[in-house]
Design a protein around this motif. Sequence first.
Motif, PDB file in Angstrom:
ATOM      1  N   TRP A  96       0.815  -1.222   0.000  1.00  0.00           N
ATOM      2  CA  TRP A  96       0.000   0.000   0.000  1.00  0.00           C
ATOM      3  C   TRP A  96       0.840   1.259   0.000  1.00  0.00           C
ATOM      4  O   TRP A  96       0.388   2.307  -0.492  1.00  0.00           O
ATOM      5  N   MET A  97       2.052   1.178   0.517  1.00  0.00           N
ATOM      6  CA  MET A  97       2.917   2.368   0.527  1.00  0.00           C
ATOM      7  C   MET A  97       3.274   2.819  -0.889  1.00  0.00           C
ATOM      8  O   MET A  97       3.683   3.949  -1.096  1.00  0.00           O
ATOM      9  N   MET A  98       3.088   1.923  -1.849  1.00  0.00           N
ATOM     10  CA  MET A  98       3.425   2.265  -3.225  1.00  0.00           C
ATOM     11  C   MET A  98       2.311   3.037  -3.947  1.00  0.00           C
ATOM     12  O   MET A  98       2.554   3.623  -5.004  1.00  0.00           O
ATOM     13  N   ALA A  99       1.109   3.054  -3.407  1.00  0.00           N
ATOM     14  CA  ALA A  99      -0.011   3.735  -4.068  1.00  0.00           C
ATOM     15  C   ALA A  99       0.281   5.220  -4.342  1.00  0.00           C
ATOM     16  O   ALA A  99       0.084   5.686  -5.475  1.00  0.00           O
ATOM     17  N   PRO A 100       0.762   5.985  -3.350  1.00  0.00           N
ATOM     18  CA  PRO A 100       1.065   7.392  -3.656  1.00  0.00           C
ATOM     19  C   PRO A 100       2.239   7.553  -4.619  1.00  0.00           C
ATOM     20  O   PRO A 100       2.291   8.523  -5.374  1.00  0.00           O
ATOM     21  N   VAL A 101       3.153   6.604  -4.617  1.00  0.00           N
ATOM     22  CA  VAL A 101       4.280   6.671  -5.561  1.00  0.00           C
ATOM     23  C   VAL A 101       3.759   6.531  -6.992  1.00  0.00           C
ATOM     24  O   VAL A 101       4.135   7.302  -7.889  1.00  0.00           O
ATOM     25  N   VAL A 102       2.882   5.555  -7.205  1.00  0.00           N
ATOM     26  CA  VAL A 102       2.307   5.350  -8.535  1.00  0.00           C
ATOM     27  C   VAL A 102       1.449   6.550  -8.935  1.00  0.00           C
ATOM     28  O   VAL A 102       1.547   7.049 -10.062  1.00  0.00           O
ATOM     29  N   ALA A 103       0.625   7.036  -8.006  1.00  0.00           N
ATOM     30  CA  ALA A 103      -0.225   8.203  -8.296  1.00  0.00           C
ATOM     31  C   ALA A 103       0.628   9.415  -8.646  1.00  0.00           C
ATOM     32  O   ALA A 103       0.318  10.155  -9.590  1.00  0.00           O
ATOM     33  N   ALA A 104       1.704   9.620  -7.920  1.00  0.00           N
ATOM     34  CA  ALA A 104       2.594  10.758  -8.184  1.00  0.00           C
ATOM     35  C   ALA A 104       3.277  10.612  -9.539  1.00  0.00           C
ATOM     36  O   ALA A 104       3.398  11.587 -10.288  1.00  0.00           O
ATOM     37  N   ALA A 105       3.713   9.406  -9.859  1.00  0.00           N
ATOM     38  CA  ALA A 105       4.396   9.188 -11.136  1.00  0.00           C
ATOM     39  C   ALA A 105       3.454   9.431 -12.311  1.00  0.00           C
ATOM     40  O   ALA A 105       3.809  10.136 -13.266  1.00  0.00           O
ATOM     41  N   VAL A 106       2.255   8.888 -12.232  1.00  0.00           N
ATOM     42  CA  VAL A 106       1.308   9.019 -13.345  1.00  0.00           C
ATOM     43  C   VAL A 106       0.776  10.448 -13.436  1.00  0.00           C
ATOM     44  O   VAL A 106       0.878  11.108 -14.477  1.00  0.00           O
ATOM     45  N   THR A 107       0.207  10.934 -12.347  1.00  0.00           N
ATOM     46  CA  THR A 107      -0.410  12.253 -12.363  1.00  0.00           C
ATOM     47  C   THR A 107       0.632  13.363 -12.470  1.00  0.00           C
ATOM     48  O   THR A 107       0.433  14.336 -13.194  1.00  0.00           O
ATOM     49  N   GLY A 108       1.732  13.204 -11.750  1.00  0.00           N
ATOM     50  CA  GLY A 108       2.779  14.222 -11.796  1.00  0.00           C
ATOM     51  C   GLY A 108       3.379  14.378 -13.183  1.00  0.00           C
ATOM     52  O   GLY A 108       3.626  15.499 -13.634  1.00  0.00           O
TER      53      GLY A 108
END
Length: 117
Positions: A96-108
């Motif tokens: 679950w700690m990876m969810a914001p990493v993926v969101a940041a990579a895609v959206t950012g």
Amino acid sequence: MKRHFYFVAGWLSLALGAIGAVLPLLPTVPFVILAAFCFARSSPRLEAWLVNHPTFGPHIVAWREKGAISRKGKIAATLAFAFSIVLAVIFAPWPWMMAPVVAAAVTGSWIWTRPEG
């Protein structure tokens, strides 16, 4: 019926934008832009209020005219993503700690490819 849908969707978007003002991963301005889109189809008075708002109006106009996001907005989004990632690394278990990493990579990456306005 369609007008009522847009009216409710506009208020929900505005509420999510307000929540996003205090939650690090939830953005504010995109929800306000969406609210303006919905109000343009349901309530010209509320749309005019958002477009003429001193804080959100310039963002809405820049998006409508050029699909642009200000540099300040891009930096704010990046800082919010970083904060969310730090919180997730500290408090969330794997994976679950990876969810914001993926969101940041895609959206950012999408945010930083928009023109600046």
